[in-house]
Design a protein around this motif. Structure first.
Motif, PDB file in Angstrom:
ATOM      1  N   GLY B 272      16.622  -7.300  -4.478  1.00  0.00           N
ATOM      2  CA  GLY B 272      15.898  -7.595  -5.709  1.00  0.00           C
ATOM      3  C   GLY B 272      16.273  -6.684  -6.867  1.00  0.00           C
ATOM      4  O   GLY B 272      15.841  -6.893  -7.995  1.00  0.00           O
ATOM      5  N   VAL B 273      17.086  -5.669  -6.601  1.00  0.00           N
ATOM      6  CA  VAL B 273      17.519  -4.774  -7.684  1.00  0.00           C
ATOM      7  C   VAL B 273      18.441  -5.570  -8.616  1.00  0.00           C
ATOM      8  O   VAL B 273      19.388  -6.197  -8.155  1.00  0.00           O
ATOM      9  N   PRO B 274      18.148  -5.577  -9.925  1.00  0.00           N
ATOM     10  CA  PRO B 274      18.949  -6.387 -10.845  1.00  0.00           C
ATOM     11  C   PRO B 274      20.446  -6.069 -10.741  1.00  0.00           C
ATOM     12  O   PRO B 274      20.856  -4.907 -10.755  1.00  0.00           O
ATOM     13  N   VAL B 275      21.248  -7.131 -10.652  1.00  0.00           N
ATOM     14  CA  VAL B 275      22.699  -6.962 -10.501  1.00  0.00           C
ATOM     15  C   VAL B 275      23.282  -6.204 -11.679  1.00  0.00           C
ATOM     16  O   VAL B 275      24.184  -5.378 -11.528  1.00  0.00           O
ATOM     17  N   GLU B 276      22.733  -6.507 -12.890  1.00  0.00           N
ATOM     18  CA  GLU B 276      23.301  -5.920 -14.105  1.00  0.00           C
ATOM     19  C   GLU B 276      23.290  -4.396 -14.038  1.00  0.00           C
ATOM     20  O   GLU B 276      24.242  -3.729 -14.449  1.00  0.00           O
ATOM     21  N   LEU B 277      22.167  -3.866 -13.496  1.00  0.00           N
ATOM     22  CA  LEU B 277      22.041  -2.416 -13.389  1.00  0.00           C
ATOM     23  C   LEU B 277      23.154  -1.831 -12.536  1.00  0.00           C
ATOM     24  O   LEU B 277      23.821  -0.867 -12.918  1.00  0.00           O
ATOM     25  N   VAL B 278      23.343  -2.449 -11.367  1.00  0.00           N
ATOM     26  CA  VAL B 278      24.337  -1.926 -10.431  1.00  0.00           C
ATOM     27  C   VAL B 278      25.735  -2.049 -11.036  1.00  0.00           C
ATOM     28  O   VAL B 278      26.544  -1.122 -10.968  1.00  0.00           O
ATOM     29  N   GLU B 279      25.983  -3.201 -11.667  1.00  0.00           N
ATOM     30  CA  GLU B 279      27.304  -3.433 -12.259  1.00  0.00           C
ATOM     31  C   GLU B 279      27.586  -2.444 -13.375  1.00  0.00           C
ATOM     32  O   GLU B 279      28.676  -1.866 -13.456  1.00  0.00           O
ATOM     33  N   ALA B 280      26.566  -2.244 -14.231  1.00  0.00           N
ATOM     34  CA  ALA B 280      26.739  -1.325 -15.358  1.00  0.00           C
ATOM     35  C   ALA B 280      27.109   0.066 -14.870  1.00  0.00           C
ATOM     36  O   ALA B 280      28.021   0.714 -15.395  1.00  0.00           O
ATOM     37  N   ALA B 281      26.405   0.498 -13.818  1.00  0.00           N
ATOM     38  CA  ALA B 281      26.679   1.823 -13.271  1.00  0.00           C
ATOM     39  C   ALA B 281      28.095   1.885 -12.722  1.00  0.00           C
ATOM     40  O   ALA B 281      28.792   2.891 -12.857  1.00  0.00           O
ATOM     41  N   GLN B 282      28.511   0.769 -12.134  1.00  0.00           N
ATOM     42  CA  GLN B 282      29.841   0.726 -11.541  1.00  0.00           C
ATOM     43  C   GLN B 282      30.915   0.852 -12.620  1.00  0.00           C
ATOM     44  O   GLN B 282      31.889   1.589 -12.471  1.00  0.00           O
ATOM     45  N   ILE B 283      30.679   0.115 -13.709  1.00  0.00           N
ATOM     46  CA  ILE B 283      31.639   0.157 -14.815  1.00  0.00           C
ATOM     47  C   ILE B 283      31.705   1.560 -15.405  1.00  0.00           C
ATOM     48  O   ILE B 283      32.760   2.059 -15.766  1.00  0.00           O
ATOM     49  N   ASP B 284      30.521   2.211 -15.462  1.00  0.00           N
ATOM     50  CA  ASP B 284      30.489   3.585 -15.957  1.00  0.00           C
ATOM     51  C   ASP B 284      31.145   4.571 -15.003  1.00  0.00           C
ATOM     52  O   ASP B 284      31.192   5.768 -15.283  1.00  0.00           O
ATOM     53  N   GLY B 285      31.559   4.089 -13.872  1.00  0.00           N
ATOM     54  CA  GLY B 285      32.300   4.933 -12.944  1.00  0.00           C
ATOM     55  C   GLY B 285      31.442   5.721 -11.978  1.00  0.00           C
ATOM     56  O   GLY B 285      31.891   6.699 -11.394  1.00  0.00           O
ATOM     57  N   ALA B 286      30.174   5.278 -11.785  1.00  0.00           N
ATOM     58  CA  ALA B 286      29.317   5.999 -10.842  1.00  0.00           C
ATOM     59  C   ALA B 286      29.766   5.700  -9.418  1.00  0.00           C
ATOM     60  O   ALA B 286      30.033   4.563  -9.075  1.00  0.00           O
ATOM     61  N   SER B 287      29.839   6.751  -8.602  1.00  0.00           N
ATOM     62  CA  SER B 287      30.226   6.552  -7.209  1.00  0.00           C
ATOM     63  C   SER B 287      29.098   5.830  -6.473  1.00  0.00           C
ATOM     64  O   SER B 287      27.987   5.727  -6.985  1.00  0.00           O
ATOM     65  N   SER B 288      29.406   5.322  -5.276  1.00  0.00           N
ATOM     66  CA  SER B 288      28.380   4.546  -4.578  1.00  0.00           C
ATOM     67  C   SER B 288      27.201   5.438  -4.193  1.00  0.00           C
ATOM     68  O   SER B 288      26.061   5.007  -4.188  1.00  0.00           O
ATOM     69  N   ALA B 289      27.479   6.719  -3.910  1.00  0.00           N
ATOM     70  CA  ALA B 289      26.384   7.628  -3.584  1.00  0.00           C
ATOM     71  C   ALA B 289      25.480   7.816  -4.798  1.00  0.00           C
ATOM     72  O   ALA B 289      24.258   7.839  -4.693  1.00  0.00           O
ATOM     73  N   ARG B 290      26.103   7.925  -5.979  1.00  0.00           N
ATOM     74  CA  ARG B 290      25.309   8.110  -7.194  1.00  0.00           C
ATOM     75  C   ARG B 290      24.521   6.850  -7.541  1.00  0.00           C
ATOM     76  O   ARG B 290      23.380   6.921  -7.981  1.00  0.00           O
TER      77      ARG B 290
END
Lengths: 310, 379
Positions: B272-290
């Motif tokens: 249920g966690v919004p996809v946009e949030l996860v994607e945005a973090a990914q684009i910003d280069g956050a590691s999976s742990a972060r």
């Protein structure tokens, strides 16, 4: 509920993202945990098909080097007794479980309907009070209920309720059914109330304008619409009653004991008779496993509704 | 009722189930018919309403099997029923409404009062009485629990605290990590079922499964745990004899059975966690742990708390694991088990038993209160 539907709606999108996120290390870790979780069960299951002397002299992992399979252990449970045999105990379990699941749901449905759709002063307070009763642990109830069932209730020297059998534990099932019913009610009413009050007001209004009374509405509108919740709660209650040990320890006599109690006795008395314990355990968990695999969808839905209040 | 149930008990099991269900359904059908009939207009139905209001409690009381001297109870039932009829007749919202309401809720209320309210009060009172239940002894039962020589009281309280601290954190933690790991995998469904399955196995069955796993004997080992020790060249250990090791091994069983529950609920929350949030973090280069620490965990925090609280309550009341594996031997007792054991001693230690039950009750309250607050804020 809205959260759940949004979950369903965006699952596909999430899956697409997760594909790119997935890592083989995570999967490997998950497989390790899954193996840890399954291995003990598998060991006992495999052992139940090994000859009795093999079980106690060599580990089940040696089976693959020297496979010897037998059904003798299962045959032995037909005659081995701890007062009664395992098959008799399985019948007792069913005898306890079917009414023990059906009765509380029905009683709760009536109460939940009134709490959801009949307006009266103190309605909210009553609902909160019933919700709060969930906190009472089973252990608080056992001793007074035991006294009530065996000794009855006397007020001013006059028996208001004589108990189920005069001054002794009844050898029937009434006290077990009743205890399971009473301890299940708060959660059952809470879950069914959530489900019934989610029915759109327009539907109920329309039925009332058409001249349907509460009894009619309950049967032909509320119950069918609440059926998924009723089903998931029924599965929970079935598993809970089937797997219960505490209530049956206190409220059943030897010949009425369900399979959980017999297994607990066998594990205590003949701790080393692993050929009986392995087979008996699998006979006991086969019923919940079937229920679980057949009705998994309802089970998970009930779990989500019950604990996160969807 | 006594006669009915004695008769029922004399029949074979197979016959008892349909009979008791049929009897129950007849009662429910009568209630529903009365609910239908109650609000009908006309003078005749006024009499019907009076008959329902007064007759129902009287008949219900008769079913309980009152003694001959208890005529006043019938009188009380009739007066209460009459009061209900009078209130109903005066109601401005239509005749029969209150009678309907009473018919709907009275079975549940009666059962809740008899089965929950009354026993709870009895146990609270008994916690301050001696073992006969007649002599008030103040806090002596609690003094017994907290005194070191209390023969099971204090150690069971300490153990329960350890259970409540360790089991929920372990089950929630493993469940969360597992939910996260399988969420990204191909065999998600299968992997989930494997961990979820123990939920449907009784704790009795689970305890026997693990007792076998922990088995210790001379010579060839049949318990996998000792065999693993042997493979690494160690000496087999009698796991269940050494405190506190045995307690932690028992806790493992509860964790094993509860992790599936945590995993299923947390998995739904993660999805249920919004996809946009996860994607945005990914684009910003956050590691999976972060991403895990700063996005997923905060988003599903309320769910984590609900799961943790639920398992805490289960841990507080645990009985089966102890009863099956150690019967409280070797200092493994917990409140939920010791309470039953004290009562089954000869003579029954009712006071000690009630005090231990009351302690469970008191320990449960903060968890439920916290849970209710979280749910309320969530809505």
């Amino acid at each position: 509920m809205s959260r759940l539907t949004s979950v369903a709606g965006s699952t596909r999108a999430i899956r697409a993202t997760h594909k790119t996120l997935s890592s083989p290390w995570a999967t490997a870790g998950a497989i390790v945990i899954a193996a840890l979780w399954t291995l003990p069960t598998f060991g006992l299951f495999l052992s139940s098909f090994r000859p009795a002397e093999d079980i106690t002299t060599s580990g089940w992992w040696t089976f693959f080097a020297h496979p010897r399979v037998t059904l003798d252990n299962y045959a032995a449970t037909l005659t081995a007794t701890s007062g009664i045999t395992v098959p008799q105990a399985l019948i007792n379990s069913l005898t306890i479980t079917i009414p023990g699941a059906l009765i509380p749901i029905t009683v709760a449905l009536l109460a939940a309907y009134a709490l959801a759709w009949i307006d009266f002063p103190g309605r909210h307070l009553l609902f909160v009070a019933i919700f709060a009763m969930q906190i009472v642990p089973l252990q608080m109830l056992l001793v007074p209920l035991l006294r009530l069932y065996t000794g009855g209730l006397t007020v001013g020297g006059v028996a208001i309720f004589p108990g189920f059998a005069a001054n002794s534990m009844s050898d029937g099932f009434a006290q077990v059914w009743l205890t399971h019913t009473m301890s299940a009610l708060p959660l059952a009413i809470f879950m069914l109330h959530n489900s019934l009050s989610a029915i759109p007001t327009e539907i109920m209004e329309a039925a009332r304008i058409d001249g349907a009374g509460h009894g009619r509405i309950l049967r032909s509108i509320a119950l069918p619409l609440a059926m998924p919740t009723v089903a998931s709660y029924a599965i929970f209650q079935f598993l809970w009653v089937w797997n219960d040990l505490l209530v049956s320890t206190i409220f059943t006599t030897g010949k009425n004991a369900p399979v959980t109690k017999i297994l607990a006795d066998l594990a205590g008395m003949y701790g080393q008779q692993w050929h009986l314990l392995t087979a008996g355990t699998f006979l006991a968990i086969i019923v919940p496993l079937i229920v679980f695999f057949a009705l998994q969808r309802f089970f998970v839905r009930g779990l989500l509704a019950g604990s996160t209040k969807g | 009722m006594q006669a009915f149930f004695s008769w029922l008990a004399s029949l074979p099991n197979i016959v008892q189930v349909p009979l008791v269900i049929a009897a129950f359904l007849v009662v429910v059908a009568v209630i529903i018919v009365l609910i239908e009939v109650a609000p009908r207009p006309g003078t005749a139905y006024t009499w019907v309403r009076a008959a329902i209001a007064i007759g129902f409690p009287v008949i219900a009381l008769a079913v309980f099997g009152l003694e001959a001297g208890a005529a006043w109870v019938f009188g009380l039932g009739a007066v209460l029923g009459g009061g209900l009829f009078w209130l109903d007749a005066r109601s401005t919202k239509g005749r029969g409404r209150l009678i309907q309401l009473a018919l709907f809720v009275s079975p549940a209320l009666l059962l809740l009062i008899v089965g929950l309210v009354y026993p709870t009060i009895k146990t609270i009172v008994a916690a301050f009485m001696d073992k006969t239940g007649n002599q008030f002894i103040g806090l002596d039962n609690f003094v017994w629990v907290f005194s070191a020589g209390g023969n099971g009281g204090l150690i069971s309280l300490i153990n329960t605290v350890v259970w409540v601290v360790v089991a929920p954190v372990a089950a929630t933690g493993v469940g969360l990590i597992y939910a996260l790991w399988v969420d990204r995998s191909r065999a998600e469904k299968l992997l989930k079922v494997l961990v979820f399955m123990p939920m449907s196995i009784s704790l009795v069955g689970g305890s026997i499964i693990w007792k076998f796993f922990y088995d210790y004997r001379q010579g060839n080992q049949i318990g996998l745990l000792n065999q693993i020790v042997a493979w690494f060249g160690g000496e087999p250990v009698n796991w269940l004899q050494h405190y506190p090791l045995n307690m932690f091994l028992l806790i493992v069983i509860l964790v094993w059975s509860q992790t599936g529950f945590a995993m299923v609920i947390l998995s739904a929350a993660i999805k249920g966690v919004p996809v946009e949030l996860v994607e945005a973090a990914q684009i910003d280069g956050a590691s999976s742990a972060r991403r895990f620490r700063h996005i997923i965990i905060p988003s599903i925090r309320p769910t984590i708390i609900v799961v943790w609280v639920t398992i805490s309550i289960t841990s507080l009341k645990v009985y089966d694991v102890i009863a099956v594996i150690t019967a409280g031997q070797n200092s493994t007792s917990v409140l939920g088990y010791e309470m039953v054991r004290q009562f089954s001693l000869m003579p029954p230690q009712s006071g000690h038993s009630a005090a231990l039950a009351l302690l469970i009750f008191i320990l449960v309250i903060p968890f439920i209160a916290y849970n209710a607050r979280t749910l309320k804020r969530g809505n």
